[in-house]
Design an enzyme around this catalytic site. Structure first.
Site, PDB file in Angstrom:
ATOM      1  N   PRO A 161       0.267  -1.319   0.091  1.00  0.00           N
ATOM      2  CA  PRO A 161       0.111   0.161  -0.053  1.00  0.00           C
ATOM      3  C   PRO A 161       0.836   1.249   0.309  1.00  0.00           C
ATOM      4  CG  PRO A 161      -0.735  -1.407   2.188  1.00  0.00           C
ATOM      5  CD  PRO A 161       1.245  -1.665   1.524  1.00  0.00           C
ATOM      6  N   GLU A 162       2.244   0.853  -0.295  1.00  0.00           N
ATOM      7  CA  GLU A 162       2.783   2.189   0.140  1.00  0.00           C
ATOM      8  C   GLU A 162       2.822   3.198  -0.932  1.00  0.00           C
ATOM      9  OE1 GLU A 162       3.311   3.946   3.001  1.00  0.00           O
ATOM     10  OE2 GLU A 162       3.464   1.641   4.872  1.00  0.00           O
ATOM     11  N   HIS A 167       0.917  22.171  -3.563  1.00  0.00           N
ATOM     12  CA  HIS A 167       0.219  20.596  -3.589  1.00  0.00           C
ATOM     13  C   HIS A 167      -0.550  20.599  -2.532  1.00  0.00           C
ATOM     14  CE1 HIS A 167       0.528  16.286  -2.274  1.00  0.00           C
ATOM     15  NE2 HIS A 167       0.430  16.703  -3.476  1.00  0.00           N
ATOM     16  N   ARG A 214      -3.189  18.043  -1.229  1.00  0.00           N
ATOM     17  CA  ARG A 214      -2.873  16.377  -1.275  1.00  0.00           C
ATOM     18  C   ARG A 214      -4.882  15.891  -0.705  1.00  0.00           C
ATOM     19  NH1 ARG A 214      -3.372  11.146  -1.713  1.00  0.00           N
ATOM     20  NH2 ARG A 214      -1.961  10.233  -0.819  1.00  0.00           N
ATOM     21  N   ASP A 222       4.584  17.254 -11.873  1.00  0.00           N
ATOM     22  CA  ASP A 222       4.471  18.944 -11.170  1.00  0.00           C
ATOM     23  C   ASP A 222       5.520  18.536  -9.743  1.00  0.00           C
ATOM     24  OD1 ASP A 222       1.520  19.272 -11.855  1.00  0.00           O
ATOM     25  OD2 ASP A 222       0.616  17.505 -10.551  1.00  0.00           O
ATOM     26  N   THR A 275       4.281  12.680   1.647  1.00  0.00           N
ATOM     27  CA  THR A 275       5.450  12.742   1.682  1.00  0.00           C
ATOM     28  C   THR A 275       5.964  12.939  -0.224  1.00  0.00           C
ATOM     29  OG1 THR A 275       4.985  10.775   0.542  1.00  0.00           O
ATOM     30  CG2 THR A 275       5.519  10.705   2.615  1.00  0.00           C
ATOM     31  N   PHE A 276       5.099  13.178  -0.301  1.00  0.00           N
ATOM     32  CA  PHE A 276       4.652  14.120  -2.115  1.00  0.00           C
ATOM     33  C   PHE A 276       5.186  15.665  -1.406  1.00  0.00           C
ATOM     34  CE2 PHE A 276       2.907  13.952  -6.273  1.00  0.00           C
ATOM     35  CZ  PHE A 276       2.854  15.500  -6.494  1.00  0.00           C
TER      36      PHE A 276
HETATM   37  C1  LIG Z   1      -0.875   8.027   4.742  1.00  0.00           C
HETATM   38  C2  LIG Z   1      -0.008   7.816   3.376  1.00  0.00           C
HETATM   39  O1  LIG Z   1       0.068   8.857   2.245  1.00  0.00           O
HETATM   40  C3  LIG Z   1       0.456   8.521   1.505  1.00  0.00           C
HETATM   41  O2  LIG Z   1       0.300   9.449   0.625  1.00  0.00           O
HETATM   42  P1  LIG Z   1       1.258  10.823   0.169  1.00  0.00           P
HETATM   43  O3  LIG Z   1       2.572  10.587   1.086  1.00  0.00           O
HETATM   44  O4  LIG Z   1       0.799  11.947   0.105  1.00  0.00           O
HETATM   45  O5  LIG Z   1       2.332  10.998  -0.792  1.00  0.00           O
HETATM   46  P2  LIG Z   1       2.452   9.892  -1.952  1.00  0.00           P
HETATM   47  O6  LIG Z   1       3.361   8.494  -1.679  1.00  0.00           O
HETATM   48  O7  LIG Z   1       3.283  10.209  -3.849  1.00  0.00           O
HETATM   49  O8  LIG Z   1       0.715   8.797  -2.659  1.00  0.00           O
HETATM   50  C4  LIG Z   1       0.504   9.806  -3.283  1.00  0.00           C
HETATM   51  C5  LIG Z   1       0.590   9.587  -4.710  1.00  0.00           C
HETATM   52  O9  LIG Z   1      -0.764  10.441  -4.741  1.00  0.00           O
HETATM   53  C6  LIG Z   1      -0.813  11.145  -6.663  1.00  0.00           C
HETATM   54  N1  LIG Z   1      -0.324  12.388  -5.923  1.00  0.00           N
HETATM   55  C7  LIG Z   1      -1.217  13.155  -5.202  1.00  0.00           C
HETATM   56  N2  LIG Z   1      -0.944  14.334  -4.878  1.00  0.00           N
HETATM   57  C8  LIG Z   1      -0.541  14.399  -6.093  1.00  0.00           C
HETATM   58  C9  LIG Z   1      -0.209  15.805  -6.608  1.00  0.00           C
HETATM   59  O10 LIG Z   1      -0.217  16.873  -6.955  1.00  0.00           O
HETATM   60  N3  LIG Z   1       0.154  15.146  -8.464  1.00  0.00           N
HETATM   61  C10 LIG Z   1       0.204  14.163  -8.691  1.00  0.00           C
HETATM   62  N4  LIG Z   1       0.469  14.215 -10.262  1.00  0.00           N
HETATM   63  N5  LIG Z   1      -0.442  13.229  -8.251  1.00  0.00           N
HETATM   64  C11 LIG Z   1      -0.508  12.870  -7.058  1.00  0.00           C
HETATM   65  C12 LIG Z   1       0.722  10.374  -6.889  1.00  0.00           C
HETATM   66  O11 LIG Z   1       0.511   9.546  -7.562  1.00  0.00           O
HETATM   67  C13 LIG Z   1       1.758  10.651  -5.637  1.00  0.00           C
HETATM   68  O12 LIG Z   1       2.358   8.887  -5.445  1.00  0.00           O
HETATM   69  C14 LIG Z   1       0.430   7.651   0.464  1.00  0.00           C
HETATM   70  O13 LIG Z   1       0.957   6.624   0.302  1.00  0.00           O
HETATM   71  C15 LIG Z   1       0.077   6.265   1.579  1.00  0.00           C
HETATM   72  O14 LIG Z   1      -0.593   5.231   1.000  1.00  0.00           O
HETATM   73  C16 LIG Z   1      -0.420   6.765   3.684  1.00  0.00           C
HETATM   74  O15 LIG Z   1      -2.126   6.827   2.801  1.00  0.00           O
END
Ligand SMILES: C[C@@H]1O[C@H](OP(=O)(O)OP(=O)(O)OC[C@H]2O[C@@H](n3cnc4c(=O)[nH]c(N)nc43)[C@H](O)[C@@H]2O)[C@@H](O)[C@H](O)[C@@H]1O
Length: 474
Positions: A98-99, A337, A339, A416, A433-434
């Protein structure tokens, strides 16, 4: 046209080698019907599977085995292994399914740190786990498994920190799709008793149901990044508590396997979060050039942002870059950003409503005397419509279907992030983490921390603590 040529080549390969040992072996391993399975796949996937099967045949014949007679007890370490004659050892890893993308980038840093430690005693190489099957990558009709790292990141840059290879290169060097030892990392069933923190690692019975199952030869099949032919020869559970380097003694002393995979590698912590080695590994994660180019073209054409004027000159060789703090100016836009998706479904207190976010954005535009706001978000269509009405100044990078197919969800996320990293001011989402990876990118470019470590507050959040400034260390 390219597809047609490839398909013709694959068909030719199949005609010539259709009865090779590897095909028979693979068909035996997967009685569901390799041929039927192959026919359903794209030409690229068929060619890739075919090559894997041939490698397997080479591996088995070198081992002196007849088809189907490879004994599970026979360690591949004792076998002559083709091109990997240099005796180097391979560290593979994977992360809890799920990560998301950006936590996985963080786990890479922990593994790079482990390899760095291992390299002091032996010749190791880090095998990059192919990208795919990520929960957030939901764009329909796009093939998003077995994606090599080079599609997102610059391999030469990674290699300047620690030696890395793609999984397909490992297959070629290893002479077959066998990983000799898989360690599934887990916590301790008894948990951590407060006040008595100690770093430790022990072989224990598996706590969760194992995601690996034995085939009829006694090898283990598992997800293995979508490579169906890959097998683990041994699978063992290890309880771990501590940083990545606690694996050093296990890997150097307890196991002689040449290829070792650490599954659920996120269970290992950073050796030194925010230290020099952390930042070196982080700086080596340079986005792939083709994605940077797309981001730069967008910056130039849509928001009049140019490196020279913005004082964000990019130098290809990260080892020679040492940006002076607070020197980057950034392009004439505010970057956000925002989310959404699983962050709002959880009804989290620290995520703002769209209305609240729009108010904050307007207030910042006024304060910073900026006219444009670039918004990176995973918002759904409905929320995007609302955002467009609430924030008419909004600009976004919106790929065509062809671009999306080419860059994939991961590539679009990077574009992005790249655009956000070059803005005059950035505001992100709490604990995403994004957003964290954007902070780091801006830190590397030399932005004033005040323009970077900012986040939205939830509508009813009382104590809206802002993100920590992790200062770059060279
Ligand atoms: C709490 C945790 O948060 C974690 O999310 P978090 O850290 O935001 O950040 P990520 O782990 O990168 O997961 C978010 C994913 O959602 C899409 N995404 C989110 N924001 C954007 C954006 O602004 N632009 C684009 N193009 N895509 C976006 C993208 O595929 C990204 O890899 C989750 O991965 C874990 O599963 C868990 O839910």
């Amino acid at each position: 046209m390219l597809e047609e040529t490839l398909l013709a080549e694959v068909t030719l390969f199949e005609e010539i080698h259709g009865n090779c040992d590897a095909w028979l072996w693979a068909a035996e391993v997967r009685p569901a019907g390799l041929a039927q399975d192959m026919a359903a796949r794209s030409p690229q996937a068929r060619l890739s599977t075919f090559l894997q099967c041939c490698l397997l045949a080479v591996f088995l014949s070198r081992a002196g085995c007849q088809q189907g007679e490879f004994s599970p007890g026979q360690s591949a370490a004792s076998l002559p292994v083709g091109a990997a004659a240099q005796q180097r050892r391979y560290l593979l890893y994977d992360v809890n399914p799920p990560e998301g993308f950006n936590l996985r980038r963080d786990v890479y840093i922990r593994m790079a740190s482990l390899v760095k430690t291992l390299l002091k005693s032996a010749d190791w190489v880090l095998v990059l786990p192919p990208w795919g099957r990520l929960y957030h990558w939901q764009s329909p009709d796009i093939h998003q498994v077995r994606i090599p790292w080079a599609e997102f990141f610059d391999l030469d840059s990674l290699n300047q920190h620690v030696p890395v290879i793609e999984y397909e290169d490992f297959l070629a060097e290893n002479g077959g799709p066998f990983i000799e030892q898989v360690y599934v990392l887990q916590g301790y069933a008894e948990g951590w008793k407060e006040g008595t923190w100690e770093e430790k690692v022990d072989q224990r019975t598996c706590i969760d149901q194992l995601m690996y199952s034995e085939d009829k030869h006694g090898y283990y099949r598992g997800w293995f990044w979508g490579y169906e032919e890959t097998r683990g020869l041994n699978v063992t559970c290890l309880s771990v508590q501590g940083s990545a380097s606690i694996m050093t003694s296990v890997l150097l002393k307890n196991v002689s396997a040449r290829s070792v995979m650490l599954d659920r590698a996120e269970n290992l912590l950073h050796d030194h979060y925010g230290g020099r080695d952390y930042w070196n590994a982080r700086r080596s994660i340079v986005f792939a050039q083709h994605l940077r180019v797309v981001g730069d073209e967008f910056r130039a054409n849509v928001i009049q942002s140019y490196d020279e004027a913005d004082k964000t000159i990019f130098i290809e060789d990260w080892t020679s870059v040492k940006a002076k703090p607070n020197t980057a100016l950034g392009g004439p836009y505010l970057a956000v950003h925002l989310r959404r998706k699983d962050f709002i479904w959880g009804h989290r207190e620290d995520v703002p409503s769209l209305r609240r976010a729009a108010e904050e954005i307007h207030s910042l535009l006024k304060k910073l005397k900026l006219k444009k706001v670039f918004i990176a978000t995973d918002a759904d269509r409905e929320d995007l419509e609302k955002l467009r009405k609430l924030i008419p100044e909004m600009v976004r990078y919106e790929p065509t279907w062809e671009e999306l197919e080419l860059y994939k969800d991961g590539g679009v996320a990077i574009i992005d992030q790249w655009i956000c990293a070059h803005a005059r001011y950035f505001i992100g989402t709490s604990v995403s983490t994004f957003s964290f990876r954007i902070h780091e990118e801006r830190e590397i470019l030399g932005f004033d921390p005040k323009t970077t470590y900012n986040r939205f507050c939830g509508d009813k959040e009382k104590n809206c603590e802002q993100p920590t400034h992790w200062k770059i260390v060279y």
